[in-house]
Design an enzyme around this catalytic site. Structure first.
Site, PDB file in Angstrom:
ATOM      1  CG  ASP A 188     -11.286   3.261   3.573  1.00  0.00           C
ATOM      2  OD1 ASP A 188     -11.356   2.423   2.659  1.00  0.00           O
ATOM      3  OD2 ASP A 188     -10.205   3.611   4.086  1.00  0.00           O
ATOM      4  CG  HIS A 205      -8.966   2.707   0.428  1.00  0.00           C
ATOM      5  ND1 HIS A 205      -9.254   1.466   0.944  1.00  0.00           N
ATOM      6  CD2 HIS A 205      -7.615   2.780   0.367  1.00  0.00           C
ATOM      7  CE1 HIS A 205      -8.123   0.802   1.180  1.00  0.00           C
ATOM      8  NE2 HIS A 205      -7.107   1.574   0.832  1.00  0.00           N
ATOM      9  CD  GLU A 255      -3.746  -0.154   1.213  1.00  0.00           C
ATOM     10  OE1 GLU A 255      -3.087  -1.092   1.690  1.00  0.00           O
ATOM     11  OE2 GLU A 255      -4.826   0.231   1.702  1.00  0.00           O
TER      12      GLU A 255
HETATM   13  C1  ACM Z   1      -2.683   2.726   4.839  1.00  0.00           C
HETATM   14  O1  ACM Z   1      -2.404   2.083   5.860  1.00  0.00           O
HETATM   15  N1  ACM Z   1      -3.295   2.130   3.833  1.00  0.00           N
HETATM   16  C2  ACM Z   1      -2.347   4.124   4.705  1.00  0.00           C
END
Ligand code: ACM
Ligand code: ZN
Length: 764
Positions: free
Chosen positions: A197, A270, A334
């Site tokens: 991440d 991410h 995201e």
């Molecule tokens: C997430 O909670 N962004 C998968």
């Protein structure tokens, strides 16, 4: 509510306690306190006692290492050490596999009488789960007596998972193994390991040494909650990663406990940590910095640069060598698109591939990775954003933003794992008490996770078959220690385990709680710091037939007695016993505590109630609140109770892309001295202040005069608005908030509708 039914007065309570205690003694004889609740369990009145002669008898295909794993868990919890044997003795536990007589995969038959325990599994997993049931039964009492019974058991869902983020905070391989032990005890069979991440890359990739030396570390970490501005940092370099040897050991350890590990390598978003190590993989070329705080960052892998795909395929090659799982999680959530929008390489890719927008570019990215993984015999699983721009052909969807993604995917005949945020995110608070450890936000009590039904009612029986199962997610932004992580995982993971394993008909929250309370000795033996707040007092707000606002208190603690006060003093054995909802007819602070055997259990409940002119008065809303932020009755806007920082505490009204327009009818023309309200501004939760908030008054409900307007809302959190008025007489009060509309570029959730959150309109 079970308690309240029985409590009429403190004198009656005494005798009723006596009766209930006697009943519960009867019920507990031969009680089969197993979580998840078995499919069918019948006590037979006998009891099995371990003794010096007890042996573990292996027949047929049962392998010795499986028996040894059981023996070490049994020893940890009970100190018992039966030996392994191939000959029966006078006291034995017999293990066998028989896929003919036990029809369900992972299922088992469990028979206990005075002399023996017999566990027959459909497969090795079935035997293992029978042994977990045995450990739970033997572990709950001091003498490790096992109640005689016949249990037929098998899971409802094939996928029963827990996710853990080790990027935001790192947990050692040994720690992961301990949690795997606990998950296995409750028949969880999948561990989703979120390894990469923005804040750190946590898996050794030999071909890319800078992932270890650079991406695995960040310069410092945010202190406190990210909503609190200005941000403060600890100045400490933080990081770590698992070596490939450690990963192999954890994968093997989990497999021996019938847990499949699904690794997650996040893309295309991410990616800050990876970009910091290899800046050529980003659209701008950097420089980048491994993130030191939490959020969604605009720098992502460049989708136009072939080097990105070379890198990710090399990484995946090493990942595939370590993880034998059918599924590889590729993230997909995201991913902001603004870098791609201005990147010549990304734009060229879109032109070359005939992609109409950046959503299709994301879909291109995922499909290209999917083709690669398919060529290696694996399948992808991704967060529900992989639906954007078109789902790749064999993708399995993890539905997190809600159930919509899962429903859409199942209708397109794609397999789905349900992980909807509002029901199964264990980074939410589990209690509304203000002294809970810092958490991401939101409110997910044990009861709510238990209530979750993974098969959406809109799916027909064919579509429902695509729901593989359910998973809870543990994001670790605020979990900087093992203790904090366990406090959030347990006992809520046990509720998820029961949802995933037990039949729908067998699920009953009060019954679950009675079995849950008996797990605490096991948690202690396992060194687990589980939370124990689920029996504390909770409240709801209602109305009596005269329109007066009521506060109901409740506790699920059996034989608990609630004592309360309304004068600000501490509740105790000599303050009144709560037996019926309290009428709110003045401003007060309700304090309450639950007592058992004259001892207070848990923390003291406290709620401030404001009594103002609008409390209990009818409210009309022009626009409907959003589904997730709708307390139901609009008059909850004037119930005397204010929404808290825990935005889904059931008090806030949220308007998604729509305006707030509320009219309160006070019933008669009155002098008005003050109008006020609270607005919650949390851009990181897509919650935006209004562009203008105004208050209006009227005597006839037709002609309104504006008495106040405000356009700035400085607080990152609850903005308290109070307008003092002079010489104002009115019957109707109108509050208007103009929604921001669409969330602007560069902000979290850009392009989505802004949510306008308000609670409690005050009129004095
Ligand atoms: C997430 O909670 N962004 C998968
Ligand atoms: Zn690019």
């Amino acid at each position: 509510m079970q308690m309240k039914r029985f409590i009429f007065s403190s004198i009656l309570v005494f005798s009723i306690h006596f009766i209930l205690a006697a009943q519960s003694h009867i019920a507990s004889k031969g009680d089969l306190n197993i979580i998840p609740k078995p499919f069918k369990a019948t006590p037979n009145g006998s009891t099995f006692h371990f003794n010096k002669k007890t042996v573990l008898l292996l027949s047929g295909d049962v392998d010795k290492s499986a028996a040894q794993i059981f023996l070490s868990s049994l020893h940890l919890i009970t100190n018992l050490s039966p030996s392994i044997s191939h000959k029966a003795s006078s006291n034995f536990i017999r293990l066998a596999i028989d896929s003919n007589s036990i029809p369900y995969s992972e299922g088992y038959l469990f028979v206990v009488d005075e002399k023996h325990v017999s566990i027959t599994g459909h497969d090795a997993a079935g035997v293992f789960y029978g042994l977990q049931s045995l450990i739970q039964l033997a572990g709950r009492t001091i003498n490790h007596a096992v109640p005689g019974c016949i249990i037929e058991d098998h899971p409802r869902f094939a996928y029963r998972g827990m996710h853990l983020d080790v990027s935001r905070h790192f947990f050692t391989a040994d720690q992961i193994k301990k949690w795997i032990d606990v998950l296995a005890l409750y028949k969880i069979n999948t561990f989703h390991w979120h390894l990469t991440d923005d804040q750190g890359w946590r898996i050794e990739i030999k071909r890319y040494p800078r992932l270890q030396s650079v991406a695995a570390y960040r310069n410092e970490t945010l202190v406190g909650h990210k909503k609190d501005l200005p941000h403060i940092f600890d100045g400490q370099r933080y990081g770590g990663y698992y070596t490939q040897d450690e990963v192999r050991q954890v994968v093997k350890y989990a497999a021996e406990r019938h847990i499949t590990i699904i690794p997650e390598i996040e893309m295309p978003g991410h990616a800050m940590a990876a970009l910091t190590a290899y800046p050529n993989l980003g659209c701008t070329g950097g420089p980048y910095q491994t993130a030191t705080y939490w959020g969604v960052f605009s720098d992502v892998y460049c989708a136009g640069n072939n080097a990105t795909f070379v890198f990710l395929q090399d990484v995946l090659d090493e990942v595939l060598n370590l993880f034998p799982s059918k599924y590889i999680h590729i993230g997909g959530d995201e991913c902001p698109k603004q870098r791609w929008h201005t990147c010549p390489k990304c734009q060229k890719r879109m032109a070359d591939e005939n992609l109409k927008d950046e959503s299709e570019l994301q879909s291109y990215f995922i499909k290209r990775i999917e083709r690669y993984l398919n060529s290696k015999g694996r399948q992808i699983i991704g967060w529900d954003e992989i639906l954007e721009g078109g789902l790749s052909p064999g993708a399995t969807v993890m539905s997190w933003t809600g159930e919509k993604g899962g429903i859409a995917a199942a209708k397109q005949q794609h397999q789905v794992v349900m992980t909807p945020e509002k029901y199964v995110y264990l980074d939410y608070y589990q209690s509304l008490y203000p002294d809970e450890q810092l958490a991401a936000g939101g409110y997910l009590p044990l009861k709510k996770i238990y209530s979750y039904e993974p098969i959406p009612s809109v799916l027909d029986s064919t579509q429902s078959k695509y729901i593989l199962g359910v998973q809870a997610n543990v994001w670790s932004e605020y979990l900087d220690s093992k203790q904090k992580a366990e406090y959030m995982m347990f006992p809520r993971m046990l509720a998820l385990a029961e949802t995933a394993w037990s039949s729908k008909e067998n699920r009953d929250y009060i019954d679950f709680l009675s079995r849950l309370r008996q797990q605490y000795p096991l948690f202690k033996k396992l060194g687990i710091h589980a939370a124990n707040v689920f029996d504390e007092i909770t409240y709801t707000i209602g109305k009596n037939p005269n329109g007066k606002t009521l506060i109901n208190l409740d506790s699920t603690l059996p034989h608990g007695v609630i004592h309360y006060t309304t004068n600000g003093t501490a509740p105790g054995l000599y303050t009144p016993v709560y037996h019926d909802a309290l009428v709110i007819d003045k401003g007060e602070i309700v304090k309450a505590a639950v007592f058992k055997n004259d001892q207070q259990q848990g923390r003291t409940f406290q709620k401030r109630i404001s009594f103002h002119k609008a409390v209990g008065k009818p409210v009309t809303l022009t626009f409907q609140p959003a589904e997730n932020y709708n307390p139901g009755d609009p008059s909850a806007l004037v119930n005397g109770i204010e929404g808290s920082n825990l935005y889904n505490d059931g008090q806030w009204f949220g308007f998604s892309g729509a305006n707030l327009e509320a009219v309160i009818d006070l019933g008669s023309v009155q002098k008005i001295n003050l109008i006020g309200t609270n607005v919650l501004k949390y851009h990181w939760q897509r919650m935006w202040e209004p562009t203008e908030l105004s208050f209006w008054v009227s005597s006839d409900g037709t002609n309104y005069t504006q008495v106040y307007s405000q356009k700035d809302f400085a607080i990152n959190g609850i903005n308290i608005i109070k307008a003092s008025l002079k010489d104002t007489q009115a019957r109707y009060i109108k509050v208007v908030g103009i929604n921001k509309g669409i969330i602007p570029e560069g902000e979290y959730g850009a392009g989505a509708k802004a949510m306008l959150l308000v609670d409690e309109i005050f009129v004095y």
